[in-house]
Design an enzyme around this catalytic site. Structure first.
Site, PDB file in Angstrom:
ATOM      1  CG  ASP A 295      10.055  14.681  42.689  1.00  0.00           C
ATOM      2  OD1 ASP A 295       9.497  15.196  41.697  1.00  0.00           O
ATOM      3  OD2 ASP A 295      10.212  13.439  42.808  1.00  0.00           O
ATOM      4  CD  GLU A 313       8.386  12.585  39.791  1.00  0.00           C
ATOM      5  OE1 GLU A 313       7.320  12.370  39.210  1.00  0.00           O
ATOM      6  OE2 GLU A 313       8.639  12.177  40.947  1.00  0.00           O
ATOM      7  CD  GLU A 314       8.316  13.667  34.039  1.00  0.00           C
ATOM      8  OE1 GLU A 314       8.387  14.879  34.342  1.00  0.00           O
ATOM      9  OE2 GLU A 314       7.231  13.034  33.988  1.00  0.00           O
TER      10      GLU A 314
HETATM   11  N1  AR6 Z   1      12.419  24.933  39.976  1.00  0.00           N
HETATM   12  C1  AR6 Z   1      11.342  25.677  40.313  1.00  0.00           C
HETATM   13  N2  AR6 Z   1      10.168  25.629  39.678  1.00  0.00           N
HETATM   14  C2  AR6 Z   1      10.042  24.786  38.651  1.00  0.00           C
HETATM   15  C3  AR6 Z   1      11.111  23.974  38.223  1.00  0.00           C
HETATM   16  C4  AR6 Z   1      12.343  24.057  38.941  1.00  0.00           C
HETATM   17  N3  AR6 Z   1      13.392  23.331  38.607  1.00  0.00           N
HETATM   18  N4  AR6 Z   1      10.686  23.249  37.187  1.00  0.00           N
HETATM   19  C5  AR6 Z   1       9.403  23.596  36.971  1.00  0.00           C
HETATM   20  N5  AR6 Z   1       9.001  24.527  37.844  1.00  0.00           N
HETATM   21  P1  AR6 Z   1       5.313  20.344  36.850  1.00  0.00           P
HETATM   22  P2  AR6 Z   1       3.056  19.323  38.452  1.00  0.00           P
HETATM   23  C6  AR6 Z   1       7.658  25.155  37.934  1.00  0.00           C
HETATM   24  O1  AR6 Z   1       4.378  20.532  35.729  1.00  0.00           O
HETATM   25  O2  AR6 Z   1       2.040  20.257  37.910  1.00  0.00           O
HETATM   26  C7  AR6 Z   1       5.419  15.155  36.027  1.00  0.00           C
HETATM   27  O3  AR6 Z   1       5.172  14.337  34.926  1.00  0.00           O
HETATM   28  C8  AR6 Z   1       7.065  25.528  36.595  1.00  0.00           C
HETATM   29  O4  AR6 Z   1       6.350  26.740  36.781  1.00  0.00           O
HETATM   30  O5  AR6 Z   1       6.511  19.484  36.638  1.00  0.00           O
HETATM   31  O6  AR6 Z   1       3.039  19.016  39.917  1.00  0.00           O
HETATM   32  C9  AR6 Z   1       5.327  14.381  37.327  1.00  0.00           C
HETATM   33  O7  AR6 Z   1       5.847  13.069  37.195  1.00  0.00           O
HETATM   34  C10 AR6 Z   1       6.110  24.381  36.322  1.00  0.00           C
HETATM   35  O8  AR6 Z   1       5.044  24.749  35.476  1.00  0.00           O
HETATM   36  O9  AR6 Z   1       4.562  19.791  38.182  1.00  0.00           O
HETATM   37  C11 AR6 Z   1       3.853  14.393  37.564  1.00  0.00           C
HETATM   38  O10 AR6 Z   1       3.204  13.370  36.846  1.00  0.00           O
HETATM   39  C12 AR6 Z   1       5.613  24.069  37.699  1.00  0.00           C
HETATM   40  O11 AR6 Z   1       6.785  24.221  38.515  1.00  0.00           O
HETATM   41  C13 AR6 Z   1       3.416  15.738  37.047  1.00  0.00           C
HETATM   42  O12 AR6 Z   1       4.404  16.124  36.096  1.00  0.00           O
HETATM   43  C14 AR6 Z   1       5.023  22.712  37.868  1.00  0.00           C
HETATM   44  O13 AR6 Z   1       5.874  21.732  37.360  1.00  0.00           O
HETATM   45  C15 AR6 Z   1       3.393  16.776  38.140  1.00  0.00           C
HETATM   46  O14 AR6 Z   1       2.916  17.983  37.624  1.00  0.00           O
END
Ligand code: AR6
Length: 521
Positions: A295, A313-314
């Site tokens: 996650d 995550e959401e």
């Molecule tokens: N499977 C594989 N890759 C994925 C998937 C999935 N289901 N969904 C997204 N990605 P992000 P962060 C890829 O932005 O930067 C939230 O608000 C996709 O390329 O969710 O760690 C949390 O609560 C996407 O751009 O993660 C935190 O506050 C990338 O994963 C914050 O966002 C990153 O996804 C975390 O941000």
């Protein structure tokens, strides 16, 4: 497979271990000093039935303050006279009335909630919930008939959970096992905003270090995102309140902490990179079933799930709403901490992402369960660092923090033999909302996985360039027998050149040149 042959170090998805195939039989379910189980374990071992473990609620800083605790009071005013009443009596009365109706309007829901949250009478808006119900075509609109059922479930709390729920606090190693029914009852209470002391935004408030849990923020500020979120959440409640589809398993929430002195000394880690399957197709939750699913978390678990956030995550929390209950008891994660959730159920299907996210209807979760009736689904919440400017991340302090965080999330229990440990399903951790460099973060995760000897299924989420680059880089590093320690030093060199502004090359391009130079020496 031609593609695999060309890059011998890359493996097929089928070569990576998953549960239940690699599942190691569990010992009988028991509670310990650090594992609170909310069902009667004796009864469970005798009859496999899930009845509430007896006990009592505790009203102090180490436990969740429950709305049904006798210490929870509120002030009421009648004919100018103020007096204290048990807050649960008020909740019970108003939700009890609501539960007897065949249907309830959003106005009924709002009125009930505001009766026992009088402070928020003119602060909380229900415009999103209102617009949502109004805009839903009649033939799809089961919502007004589900509101009374959620109320009925919420007021079962005292019978459903009889002992105090410990808070999973900073620096603790502690776990909580609840039945899916108990989780549904807690979430029904969150829906009706009954949890006391959880509404203040004040930085000095008692729960300032915890996520919000009452759903009031979900009901305000109408947007298309809210519509899709409400569709997912209300579908969950419809399923858990229907006797034919009520879930009947258990879910465990475990906070893990690794102290600084038990973190690896990355400079001298000798392990080589692990098995890797990298693909731009598919996603963690579908193609990574049975693996440890990452996650991409916020240190406030669940991030913006009850607000407007709608990224990895959401979305995960919306399609598996039982994850939301972790917000009730999980204190903000520290740098060396993570949260494991084992056994949650997927209720919904979705399509799209962020603004294009859409709830796509019911999902029948056929994942098998372990001896504790937990689905073979393990999720680990690890929060990456947020970088305002990309350049901030090329710094060994930050890199070490991310390595330690990933290590904490990936490290299996010492008691499990290697053949029984599933691979890790991950991807662009920290590289969306948090602005990380996908190449650097991929290497960091591979290094942490190497240290714990776990294979990795890496989903680049449609990024074909990253898929190819990572495949090539992995192949190069494996061929050159580069250890994690060597790689750590190499990253140190890259940070130096970045700091001195002496390269504009991407990490992989720079590394390739460096490694080739070295291998020619
Ligand atoms: N499977 C594989 N890759 C994925 C998937 C999935 N289901 N969904 C997204 N990605 P992000 P962060 C890829 O932005 O930067 C939230 O608000 C996709 O390329 O969710 O760690 C949390 O609560 C996407 O751009 O993660 C935190 O506050 C990338 O994963 C914050 O966002 C990153 O996804 C975390 O941000």
């Amino acid at each position: 497979n031609k593609r695999e042959d060309k890059n011998g170090s890359i493996c097929l998805l089928s070569e990576l271990r998953r549960a239940p195939a690699c599942h190691l039989q569990l010992d009988p379910l028991t509670f310990t000093r650090t594992h609170s189980v909310f069902i009667d374990v004796k009864e469970y071992s005798r009859t496999k039935s899930l009845i509430a473990q007896p006990g009592q609620h505790v009203w102090n800083k180490d436990f969740v303050k429950m709305p049904c605790s006798k210490e929870s009071h509120m002030t009421k005013t009648k004919i100018g006279i103020s007096f204290e009443v048990a807050r649960w009596d008020e909740i019970f009365e108003h939700l009890g009335n609501l539960s007897k109706k065949p249907t309830a309007s959003v106005a009924d829901v709002e009125k009930a909630i505001k009766k026992y949250n009088p402070k928020y009478g003119d602060r909380w808006s229900f415009d999103a919930l209102n617009t949502f119900v109004k805009k839903t075509p009649e033939q799809e609109n089961y919502y007004t008939s589900v509101f009374p059922k959620i109320a009925e479930l919420a007021i079962k709390l005292p019978q459903c959970i009889k002992k105090a729920i410990p808070l999973l606090q900073k620096g603790q190693m502690r776990s909580i096992t609840l039945s899916q029914f108990q989780i549904a009852c807690l979430l029904a209470n969150a829906f009706y905003c009954t949890f006391p002391h959880r509404n203040s935004q004040n930085p000095k408030a008692e729960y300032h270090n915890y996520p919000s849990i009452n759903f009031n923020s979900l009901f305000e500020n109408w947007s298309e995102r809210k519509r899709e979120k409400l569709r997912a959440i209300l579908y969950y409640f419809r399923t858990v309140t229907d006797s034919g589809t009520k879930p009947s398993g258990l879910v465990t929430f475990e906070r893990r902490f690794i102290s600084e002195q038990h973190m690896p000394n990355w400079r001298s880690v000798n392990e080589m990179l692990p098995k890797l399957h990298v693909t731009s197709e598919g996603c963690i939750e579908e193609q990574g079933t049975g693996m440890l699913q990452v996650d991409f978390a916020c240190n406030i678990i669940g991030g913006g799930v009850l607000g407007s956030g709608l990224v990895q995550e959401e979305i995960l929390f919306l399609i598996n709403p039982e994850l939301i209950v972790s917000r009730l008891f999980t204190e903000k994660l520290g740098d060396n901490e993570c949260l494991f959730i084992t056994g949650s159920q997927q209720f919904s299907k979705y399509t799209g992402y962020s603004d294009s996210f859409e709830w796509m209807g019911p999902h029948t979760d056929s994942t098998s369960s372990d001896e504790w009736k937990r689905k073979h689904r393990q999720i680990v919440a690890i929060d990456a660092l947020y970088f305002r400017h990309q350049s901030e991340q090329y710094n060994m302090r930050q890199i070490t923090r991310e390595l330690n965080k990933a290590y904490c999330g990936f490290k299996p229990n010492d008691s499990i033999p290697p053949d029984y440990i599933p691979a890790i399903a991950t991807g662009n951790w920290g590289c969306g909302a948090f602005n990380g460099d996908p190449q650097l973060k991929a290497l960091i995760q591979l290094m942490a996985a190497a240290k714990v000897k776990r294979g990795v299924a890496f989903f680049t989420f449609n990024n074909t360039r990253l898929e190819n680059d990572l495949r090539k880089m992995h192949h190069l590093l494996v061929t050159l027998k580069t250890s994690v320690g060597n790689l750590y030093n190499l990253l140190g060199d890259y940070c130096d050149v970045m700091r001195k502004n002496s390269t504009r090359e991407e990490l992989f391009t720079w590394m390739e040149k460096r490694l080739e130079q070295r291998s020619q020496l």
